[in-house]
Design an enzyme around this catalytic site. Structure first.
Site, PDB file in Angstrom:
ATOM      1  CE1 TYR A  80      -4.079   2.001   0.471  1.00 52.40           C
ATOM      2  CE2 TYR A  80      -2.502   3.466   1.536  1.00 52.40           C
ATOM      3  CZ  TYR A  80      -3.742   3.258   0.957  1.00 52.40           C
ATOM      4  OH  TYR A  80      -4.636   4.294   0.845  1.00 52.40           O
TER       5      TYR A  80
ATOM      6  CG  PHE B  94      -6.840  18.292 -24.223  1.00 54.35           C
ATOM      7  CD1 PHE B  94      -6.988  17.813 -25.520  1.00 54.35           C
ATOM      8  CD2 PHE B  94      -7.099  17.430 -23.166  1.00 54.35           C
ATOM      9  CE1 PHE B  94      -7.381  16.494 -25.741  1.00 54.35           C
ATOM     10  CE2 PHE B  94      -7.492  16.115 -23.393  1.00 54.35           C
ATOM     11  CZ  PHE B  94      -7.628  15.643 -24.686  1.00 54.35           C
ATOM     12  CB  THR B  95     -11.652  17.811 -23.983  1.00 50.18           C
ATOM     13  OG1 THR B  95     -10.718  16.735 -23.889  1.00 50.18           O
ATOM     14  CG2 THR B  95     -11.991  18.064 -25.450  1.00 50.18           C
TER      15      THR B  95
ATOM     16  CG  ASP C 296      -0.873  18.301 -21.212  1.00 52.81           C
ATOM     17  OD1 ASP C 296      -0.217  17.249 -21.163  1.00 52.81           O
ATOM     18  OD2 ASP C 296      -2.089  18.339 -21.476  1.00 52.81           O
TER      19      ASP C 296
ATOM     20  CE  LYS D  38      -3.530  10.874 -24.089  1.00 55.05           C
ATOM     21  NZ  LYS D  38      -4.340  10.776 -22.865  1.00 55.05           N
TER      22      LYS D  38
ATOM     23  NE  ARG E 168     -11.179  15.555 -29.876  1.00 46.02           N
ATOM     24  CZ  ARG E 168     -11.072  15.219 -28.575  1.00 46.02           C
ATOM     25  NH1 ARG E 168      -9.901  14.935 -28.053  1.00 46.02           N
ATOM     26  NH2 ARG E 168     -12.119  15.168 -27.798  1.00 46.02           N
TER      27      ARG E 168
ATOM     28  CG  PHE F  60     -15.813  14.739 -26.482  1.00 45.91           C
ATOM     29  CD1 PHE F  60     -15.607  15.819 -25.654  1.00 45.91           C
ATOM     30  CD2 PHE F  60     -14.953  13.661 -26.372  1.00 45.91           C
ATOM     31  CE1 PHE F  60     -14.564  15.840 -24.728  1.00 45.91           C
ATOM     32  CE2 PHE F  60     -13.916  13.661 -25.462  1.00 45.91           C
ATOM     33  CZ  PHE F  60     -13.721  14.756 -24.631  1.00 45.91           C
TER      34      PHE F  60
HETATM   35  O1  PLI Z   1      -6.883  10.752 -20.748  1.00 44.98           O
HETATM   36  P1  PLI Z   1      -6.060  11.193 -19.574  1.00 44.98           P
HETATM   37  O2  PLI Z   1      -6.905  11.555 -18.410  1.00 44.98           O
HETATM   38  O3  PLI Z   1      -4.980  10.237 -19.209  1.00 44.98           O
HETATM   39  O4  PLI Z   1      -5.259  12.512 -20.034  1.00 44.98           O
HETATM   40  C1  PLI Z   1      -5.901  13.705 -20.324  1.00 44.98           C
HETATM   41  C2  PLI Z   1      -5.125  14.454 -21.371  1.00 44.98           C
HETATM   42  C3  PLI Z   1      -4.392  15.555 -21.003  1.00 44.98           C
HETATM   43  N1  PLI Z   1      -3.687  16.253 -21.929  1.00 44.98           N
HETATM   44  C4  PLI Z   1      -3.678  15.904 -23.232  1.00 44.98           C
HETATM   45  C5  PLI Z   1      -2.888  16.731 -24.192  1.00 44.98           C
HETATM   46  C6  PLI Z   1      -4.375  14.811 -23.664  1.00 44.98           C
HETATM   47  O5  PLI Z   1      -4.330  14.481 -24.950  1.00 44.98           O
HETATM   48  C7  PLI Z   1      -5.150  14.046 -22.725  1.00 44.98           C
HETATM   49  C8  PLI Z   1      -5.945  12.959 -23.121  1.00 44.98           C
HETATM   50  N2  PLI Z   1      -6.142  12.725 -24.404  1.00 44.98           N
HETATM   51  C9  PLI Z   1      -6.911  11.796 -24.967  1.00 44.98           C
HETATM   52  C10 PLI Z   1      -7.732  10.829 -24.185  1.00 44.98           C
HETATM   53  C11 PLI Z   1      -6.938  11.752 -26.414  1.00 44.98           C
HETATM   54  O6  PLI Z   1      -7.615  10.877 -26.975  1.00 44.98           O
HETATM   55  O7  PLI Z   1      -6.278  12.605 -27.028  1.00 44.98           O
END
Ligand code: PLI
Length: 472
Positions: A85, A137-138, A228, A271, A395, A462
């Site tokens: 933990y 960003f969303t 970011d 990513k 998008r 979305f």
């Molecule tokens: O999907 P998360 O919660 O691990 O990360 C959010 C996120 C933050 N910043 C940026 C630049 C992103 O691209 C992002 C998530 N992007 C997704 C899910 C995408 O499909 O682009």
């Protein structure tokens, strides 16, 4: 075939292609469906590709998030998970990897990127403050707004033009930011939210010079810059390729120099960092870290696991190191470009220059007969799925959501459908199949009649909105 300047090969053999710096050890079968099945599936999904079942998808280009293939080393690391933990050995591996490659002092793991965005927004934004950023960003903007902040777009104008060839379309317009500081006052600015690369502009990079100048401007006004870093490695590739003086600099060194122009960062490790789940938040300043470390136990988990299993942190630590390899990033972006070049050769309208993680189709140019209220990019995603079972993502106006003050739609200039390439997952032959399907949809573009939204959730619509065809 995309060519890069060969690094190790002689010129005497003429044409030399790049190839992926790995071979495939395990495969997952794909399911091809017929058109009737796809029509039923899309109807059940309310014409929203997020609501499709993945078994009904052939080539899945919804996102590059959490969809990477992990390496044998990452899988081996998963077996070394220390599921204590508190104080897991994998946390300390992750902490050292982030300190080593990104250069920040204090680290917190989070379950994914938006977990980190939530914590930073709560801790660093006072209600009513502005948060300038290089395009929204969303999830980032949603958390800034939930914390009472107001997003202000300070990206250069070229970012909003799908055809502008600017090599660094993610750059901050320093004049716009300067004006904002002068008119609203530095005390009313929470921090600058800098994204590298800029997802919604088409995966467009920020130059090193711009990051450096931004930091200097912000320091003069005692404003922090938080980054970011979700796709910073991809951003570094473009700096190496395009910015004078960086051609001989390793990607890892470019990343470290870039982060030195910021005060902290968050990342979705799903990513660049080649894992299926995970994220992190890192800052240099102690009082802020103390606040974040206190908040994390409410929302994510203890500060040494942040919502992750030990094995996930180990895979992330190894993925971070793999992501910084020059040959990895060259082949990753090379594959995206390969698809972009096929489409460009066929005069299909896409965002130029091709960015880091995806090809963005210009849905306005596909469907000039549709207004944004008829959701051209959502329509294009639906048509592409119907043609071949390829899944893409809207998008455009749906992703942009509503202005919390007026309640009206945001109408972004960019109305795009994203073909997002997972890392180390698909082959060049898959890219050929994708390009051919896009071409078919392009050839049939005059028949499209658009969609009507019939269900709209309150947040990040979305993901779960439902649509029906306007005539059908
Ligand atoms: O999907 P998360 O919660 O691990 O990360 C959010 C996120 C933050 N910043 C940026 C630049 C992103 O691209 C992002 C998530 N992007 C997704 C899910 C995408 O499909 O682009």
């Amino acid at each position: 075939m995309t060519h890069f300047e060969p690094q190790t090969m002689g010129q005497q053999f003429g044409r030399r292609s790049w190839a992926e710096p790995w071979k495939i050890k395990m495969v997952e079968p794909l399911r091809v469906t017929d058109r009737d099945t796809r029509e039923r599936a899309l109807d059940e999904a309310g014409y929203n590709t997020f609501l499709l079942r993945s078994r009904d998808v052939y080539i899945d280009l919804l996102t590059d998030s959490g969809t990477s293939a992990m390496s044998d080393r990452q899988w081996a690391g998963m077996m070394m998970g220390d599921e204590a933990y508190a104080g897991s050995v994998n946390f300390f591996h992750l902490e050292s990897a982030i300190q080593h490659y990104y250069g920040y002092r204090h680290i917190l793991p989070t379950h994914q990127g938006r977990g980190a965005e939530h914590l930073l927004s709560r801790a660093a934004i006072k209600p009513g403050q502005l948060v300038p950023g290089n395009m929204y960003f969303t999830t980032t903007r949603a958390h800034q707004e939930l914390a009472g902040g107001e997003f202000a777009d300070v990206v250069i104008d070229q970012a909003h033009d799908p055809d502008d060839p600017h090599p660094f379309k993610g750059n901050v317009d320093l004049d716009k930011l300067d004006t904002l500081i002068a008119t609203r006052g530095a005390a009313n600015i929470a921090y600058v939210s800098l994204a590298a690369t800029v997802n919604m502009a088409g995966g467009q990079p920020v130059s090193m010079a711009n990051a450096k100048a931004l930091k200097a401007l912000c320091e003069r006004h005692e404003i922090k810059v938080y980054l970011d870093a979700t796709r910073l490695v991809e951003n570094a590739f473009f700096i190496q390729e395009r910015e004078l003086g960086y051609q001989a600099t390793r990607i890892a060194d470019i990343v470290k120099e870039f982060t030195s122009h910021t005060d902290g960062a968050w990342s979705s490790a799903k990513k660049d960092s080649l894992v299926n789940i995970g994220g992190w938040l890192a800052v240099n300043e102690w009082p802020l870290f103390e606040e974040l470390r206190n908040q994390i136990v409410l929302f994510e988990g203890l500060h040494t696991y942040g919502g992750l299993a030990g094995r996930d942190m180990e895979a992330m630590a190894i993925g971070i190191a793999e992501s910084m390899q020059d040959d990895h990033i060259r082949s990753r972006i090379g594959q995206v470009r390969y698809l972009g070049e096929l489409l460009t050769d066929w005069e299909v309208p896409i965002v130029h220059p091709v960015g880091g993680h995806a090809i963005f189709l210009n849905a306005r140019a596909f469907y000039p007969q549709l207004s944004q209220d008829e959701f051209p990019a959502q329509t294009l995603a639906a048509e592409l799925y119907l043609d071949s079972g390829i899944r893409s993502m809207e998008r455009g106006v749906v992703s942009a959501g509503r202005d919390p003050k007026t309640g009206g739609h945001h109408y972004p200039n960019l109305e795009l459908t994203r073909l997002t390439i997972p890392r180390r997952v698909y082959t060049q032959a898959h890219m050929d199949v994708v390009a051919e399907s896009v071409k078919t949809v392009w050839d049939n573009r005059t028949a499209a009649t658009g969609l009507e939204m019939i269900y709209e959730p309150k947040y990040l619509r979305f993901f779960q909105a439902r649509f029906k065809p306007r005539h059908g």
